[in-house]
Motif scaffolding. Sequence first.
Motif, PDB file in Angstrom:
ATOM      1  N   LYS A   1       1.575  -0.981  -0.020  1.00 19.61           N
ATOM      2  CA  LYS A   1      -0.001   0.170   0.073  1.00 19.61           C
ATOM      3  C   LYS A   1       1.123   1.594   0.198  1.00 19.61           C
ATOM      4  N   GLU A   2       1.783   1.004   0.676  1.00 15.71           N
ATOM      5  CA  GLU A   2       3.428   1.667   0.950  1.00 15.71           C
ATOM      6  C   GLU A   2       3.643   2.586  -0.417  1.00 15.71           C
ATOM      7  N   SER A   3       3.965   1.481  -0.903  1.00 16.61           N
ATOM      8  CA  SER A   3       4.441   1.483  -2.452  1.00 16.61           C
ATOM      9  C   SER A   3       3.487   2.165  -3.655  1.00 16.61           C
ATOM     10  N   GLU A   4       2.186   1.373  -3.658  1.00 17.62           N
ATOM     11  CA  GLU A   4       1.740   1.732  -4.370  1.00 17.62           C
ATOM     12  C   GLU A   4       1.126   3.516  -4.103  1.00 17.62           C
ATOM     13  N   GLU A   5       1.166   4.000  -2.711  1.00 18.34           N
ATOM     14  CA  GLU A   5       0.734   5.162  -2.609  1.00 18.34           C
ATOM     15  C   GLU A   5       1.652   5.712  -3.109  1.00 18.34           C
ATOM     16  N   MET A   6       3.470   5.685  -2.713  1.00 17.61           N
ATOM     17  CA  MET A   6       4.521   6.403  -3.157  1.00 17.61           C
ATOM     18  C   MET A   6       4.257   6.901  -4.555  1.00 17.61           C
ATOM     19  N   PHE A   7       3.996   5.838  -5.614  1.00 16.91           N
ATOM     20  CA  PHE A   7       3.838   5.661  -7.075  1.00 16.91           C
ATOM     21  C   PHE A   7       2.772   6.808  -7.021  1.00 16.91           C
ATOM     22  N   ARG A   8       1.564   6.242  -7.061  1.00  9.23           N
ATOM     23  CA  ARG A   8       0.780   7.574  -7.379  1.00  9.23           C
ATOM     24  C   ARG A   8       1.266   8.877  -7.083  1.00  9.23           C
ATOM     25  N   THR A   9       1.614   8.785  -5.585  1.00  8.27           N
ATOM     26  CA  THR A   9       2.397  10.249  -5.459  1.00  8.27           C
ATOM     27  C   THR A   9       3.303  10.465  -6.485  1.00  8.27           C
ATOM     28  N   LEU A  10       3.931   9.742  -7.036  1.00 11.78           N
ATOM     29  CA  LEU A  10       4.688  10.129  -8.216  1.00 11.78           C
ATOM     30  C   LEU A  10       4.556  10.504  -9.481  1.00 11.78           C
ATOM     31  N   VAL A  11       3.646   9.655  -9.754  1.00  9.38           N
ATOM     32  CA  VAL A  11       3.365   9.773 -11.285  1.00  9.38           C
ATOM     33  C   VAL A  11       2.098  11.674 -11.042  1.00  9.38           C
ATOM     34  N   GLU A  12       1.020  11.524  -9.831  1.00  5.04           N
ATOM     35  CA  GLU A  12       0.441  12.827 -10.101  1.00  5.04           C
ATOM     36  C   GLU A  12       1.080  14.168  -9.623  1.00  5.04           C
ATOM     37  N   LYS A  13       2.177  13.916  -8.865  1.00  8.67           N
ATOM     38  CA  LYS A  13       2.973  14.752  -8.663  1.00  8.67           C
ATOM     39  C   LYS A  13       4.388  14.863  -9.244  1.00  8.67           C
ATOM     40  N   SER A  14       4.106  14.645 -10.837  1.00 12.61           N
ATOM     41  CA  SER A  14       5.191  14.439 -11.479  1.00 12.61           C
ATOM     42  C   SER A  14       4.934  15.782 -12.381  1.00 12.61           C
ATOM     43  N   LEU A  15       6.105  16.135 -12.370  1.00 10.82           N
ATOM     44  CA  LEU A  15       7.050  17.402 -13.230  1.00 10.82           C
ATOM     45  C   LEU A  15       6.272  16.978 -14.737  1.00 10.82           C
ATOM     46  N   ALA A  16       6.858  15.171 -15.122  1.00 12.01           N
ATOM     47  CA  ALA A  16       6.113  15.046 -17.042  1.00 12.01           C
ATOM     48  C   ALA A  16       4.815  15.187 -16.945  1.00 12.01           C
ATOM     49  N   GLY A  17       4.255  15.014 -18.004  1.00 10.32           N
ATOM     50  CA  GLY A  17       2.931  14.456 -18.603  1.00 10.32           C
ATOM     51  C   GLY A  17       2.659  12.806 -18.585  1.00 10.32           C
ATOM     52  N   ILE A  18       1.804  12.460 -17.639  1.00 13.61           N
ATOM     53  CA  ILE A  18       1.896  10.967 -18.149  1.00 13.61           C
ATOM     54  C   ILE A  18       0.980  10.352 -18.271  1.00 13.61           C
ATOM     55  N   TYR A  19       1.081   9.398 -19.747  1.00 14.16           N
ATOM     56  CA  TYR A  19      -0.694   9.151 -19.983  1.00 14.16           C
ATOM     57  C   TYR A  19      -0.315   7.585 -20.221  1.00 14.16           C
ATOM     58  N   LEU A  20      -1.642   6.837 -20.249  1.00 14.94           N
ATOM     59  CA  LEU A  20      -1.484   5.150 -20.876  1.00 14.94           C
ATOM     60  C   LEU A  20      -3.171   5.111 -22.163  1.00 14.94           C
ATOM     61  N   ILE A  21      -2.121   4.284 -23.095  1.00 18.69           N
ATOM     62  CA  ILE A  21      -3.216   4.512 -24.123  1.00 18.69           C
ATOM     63  C   ILE A  21      -3.557   3.224 -24.831  1.00 18.69           C
ATOM     64  N   GLN A  22      -4.374   2.732 -24.634  1.00 19.97           N
ATOM     65  CA  GLN A  22      -5.624   1.780 -25.178  1.00 19.97           C
ATOM     66  C   GLN A  22      -6.792   1.711 -25.821  1.00 19.97           C
ATOM     67  N   ASP A  23      -6.810   0.884 -26.824  1.00 17.65           N
ATOM     68  CA  ASP A  23      -8.085   0.413 -27.636  1.00 17.65           C
ATOM     69  C   ASP A  23      -8.026   1.673 -28.567  1.00 17.65           C
ATOM     70  N   GLY A  24      -7.171   2.775 -28.873  1.00 14.67           N
ATOM     71  CA  GLY A  24      -6.927   4.899 -29.108  1.00 14.67           C
ATOM     72  C   GLY A  24      -7.400   5.192 -28.406  1.00 14.67           C
ATOM     73  N   ALA A  25      -7.311   5.042 -27.075  1.00 13.59           N
ATOM     74  CA  ALA A  25      -8.394   5.931 -26.081  1.00 13.59           C
ATOM     75  C   ALA A  25      -7.771   5.743 -24.820  1.00 13.59           C
ATOM     76  N   ILE A  26      -7.671   7.306 -24.426  1.00 18.80           N
ATOM     77  CA  ILE A  26      -6.966   7.483 -22.661  1.00 18.80           C
ATOM     78  C   ILE A  26      -7.559   6.695 -21.843  1.00 18.80           C
ATOM     79  N   LYS A  27      -6.651   6.137 -21.378  1.00 22.14           N
ATOM     80  CA  LYS A  27      -7.051   5.021 -20.052  1.00 22.14           C
ATOM     81  C   LYS A  27      -6.286   6.166 -19.164  1.00 22.14           C
ATOM     82  N   TYR A  28      -5.759   6.382 -18.697  1.00 13.77           N
ATOM     83  CA  TYR A  28      -5.384   7.201 -17.939  1.00 13.77           C
ATOM     84  C   TYR A  28      -4.586   8.739 -17.872  1.00 13.77           C
TER      85      TYR A  28
END
Length: 489
Positions: A161-188
């Motif tokens: 849970k801590e690892s997931e929270e840390m990863f989520r924080t890193l992604v959510e607070k990242s200075l880079a735009g992060i995305y996930l694309i699947q089936d031609g659509a933005i999933k995240y």
Amino acid sequence: MIEVAIAVGLVSAGLAIFTALCLHLEKKYEEKVKEVEEGNERYNTIVENIPVGVYIFQNDKHVFVNDALEKISGYTKDELLSLNPLDLLHPDYVDRSMQFMESALKGDTKVYSCIIKFTRKDGECRWVELRMVPTIYNGDKAILATVVDITKQMDLESQLKESEEMFRTLVEKSLAGIYLIQDGAIKYANPKLAEMYEYHVDELIGNNPLDYVHPEDRAKVEENIRARIKGEIPRTPYRVRAVRRNGKTRINEVFGSFVNYKGKPAIIGMLFDVTDSVRINSLLEIINNINGVVIQEKNIEMLIKKTCRILYSFNDYKKVSIGVWKDGRFDYVYSLPKEGDACFDVKMSSETTIENKNNFNRALIPMLAKGNVKGVLVVDSYEQFLIDEVRLLQTLANNLALAISSIELDEVKKRAYEQIKKNIEQYAILVDHIRNPLATIHAFAELYVNDKEISNKFVVQINRILNVIEKLDSGWVESERIKKFLERY
């Protein structure tokens, strides 16, 4: 008598049969008792050897505990049998467990299952899964409970849970735009990506990523997505023009990789907005070209014109003007495009000023050379000026000021050279004009002045004048040397 004998025989036979039946039943009973005892022994063996703590609670104390509970709790069996099960629970869980026990003993509750903290004899707290059911033990109501130590699982879950929270924080607070694309659509999409495009995250989810790409770059992006899904290209970054909500175009550097998400191929990646760095690099290249002109050009007006032309080629600039300041006024002004001269409205200052106009921004940058203001560089831009951009323009303005000072110094040197050259020529003429009459006077004094004393005085004065002429001659020679030096440098 015969009837009596028959009756006695029948009774005897019945007694024999009854006796045999009793013996058979006794044997069966003994076998059942043995079977039950063996079953109990097997049950006790199982209960004692399973890695799950088991206890029976009756009349406010343990009446049975197994070896596993002894190991989990840190107490001996004798110690456990003298304790109330509630004594083993963490204080935070006592009330809830006690309510169940009371309810179960009344027959109101059938099963109670929970995850609670267990307090060992040494004071250490362990996470356990506790299950309790009402039962009958030795003919009286009791509670049968199992205790499973799940501390390791809870620790692993906590770490996960801590690892997931840390990863989520890193992604959510990242200075880079992060995305996930699947089936031609933005999933995240993380908040930074949404910010880069001036949308909310939920406005991006489910949309086609090509909707946010400049029309001229969509084919390239579509091909990159297809090739990455197929594994045809490595994680090579590429640049693409993106379109914000307000319609403005930005340059993004894209890093994408193939992943398997929920059993289906997808692309996860990062976006960096490199518009500003591209802008600065382009401006730096332009200024390097101008520096070549600054080094070579020896005419102030041509220097200003060429600088304006090159700087105006920068796409974001609406207008470029340069004014050369001399004797308290603008001596020369040049602008591109040629509709009016921005410099005429400029108040000279030694400080850089940024002004926000209606539909553009203006930078007024003084041209400084050794603390002296030599002019002003005025740049109108459609975009906000970047800090590094202003610094580059300040450096350019100062280079222009130094170049103007150098050209002005060259002009002063040139005028000085011409004056020295003219003076040298005048020296030669003047010496000749003086020497020739003196020779005549000297001859006249010797031939026609009879008074020797007066004649000698004439000669002495003439010689004094000749000495002065000799000095003038040596000055002429020195001037020639200076002339040759200036011609070389």
